[in-house]
Design an enzyme around this catalytic site. Structure first.
Site, mmCIF file in Angstrom:
data_model
loop_
_atom_site.group_PDB
_atom_site.id
_atom_site.type_symbol
_atom_site.label_atom_id
_atom_site.label_comp_id
_atom_site.label_asym_id
_atom_site.label_seq_id
_atom_site.Cartn_x
_atom_site.Cartn_y
_atom_site.Cartn_z
ATOM 1 C CG HIS A 184 -7.925 -11.967 -0.220
ATOM 2 N ND1 HIS A 184 -7.175 -11.483 0.500
ATOM 3 C CD2 HIS A 184 -7.800 -11.075 -1.368
ATOM 4 C CE1 HIS A 184 -6.563 -10.617 0.236
ATOM 5 N NE2 HIS A 184 -6.928 -10.100 -0.955
ATOM 6 C CB THR A 203 -6.229 -0.050 -1.797
ATOM 7 O OG1 THR A 203 -5.741 -1.303 -1.192
ATOM 8 C CG2 THR A 203 -5.431 0.573 -2.819
ATOM 9 C CB THR A 242 -9.934 -3.562 -3.050
ATOM 10 O OG1 THR A 242 -8.740 -2.878 -2.813
ATOM 11 C CG2 THR A 242 -10.236 -4.562 -4.180
ATOM 12 C CG ASP A 244 -8.936 -8.883 -4.560
ATOM 13 O OD1 ASP A 244 -8.628 -7.756 -4.703
ATOM 14 O OD2 ASP A 244 -8.733 -9.585 -3.492
ATOM 15 C CE LYS A 259 -4.139 -1.872 2.016
ATOM 16 N NZ LYS A 259 -4.407 -2.795 0.811
#
Length: 151
Positions: free
Chosen positions: A98, A48, A45, A71, A23
């Site tokens: 994930h 973010t 997302t 996502d 990030k």
């Protein structure tokens, strides 16, 4: 599979995604490219997107957080032809819960033939391209022909 053509607009719809360890790197890249990004439609997302919007003032349509389905939301937009480019600074050294969603997002971006940058170098190449601000024709799967062949 048969192909058809889709025209990406001059003002692209760009998805911005980063794993936690990346990030700060994505934020730095966004700040460096803020002027170029302002003329495009931005998606991200959840975590973010909120961070980027707060830190840069850019208008970003945020999905839910990646691990919660963000996502997959972006993947759905890609399959609907609503995302033209994916900037995804993913962490290749750490597994995330994930991971299957991450793989699905990258797969669907490939299926629908959109440019994908998974690191700063590739993102730089994409953003230095004269095609960034032009209409661009790309080949995509002809879903209607695919459907007709299966029914």
């Amino acid at each position: 599979m048969q192909k058809t053509t889709r025209t990406m607009p001059a003002h692209k719809h760009i998805a911005l995604v980063a794993h936690d360890n990346y990030k700060p790197e994505l934020l730095r890249w966004v700040k460096e490219n803020k002027e170029k990004l302002q003329s495009h439609f931005l998606y991200a997302t959840g975590t973010t997107g909120h961070m980027l919007s707060r830190e840069t003032g850019l208008a970003i349509k945020s999905m839910i957080s990646g691990p919660m389905g963000g996502d997959q939301q972006l993947g759905a937009l890609i399959s609907e032809g609503k995302i033209d480019m994916l900037i995804f600074f993913w962490d290749p050294l750490n597994a995330v819960p994930h991971d299957p969603d991450v793989k699905a997002l990258l797969r669907i971006a490939s299926v629908w033939n959109i440019p994908v940058a998974t690191n700063r170098a590739t993102a730089k190449f994409l953003f230095e391209s004269p095609l960034l601000n032009e209409e661009v024709d790309v080949e995509i799967p002809d879903y209607q022909a695919y459907l007709a062949g299966r029914t």
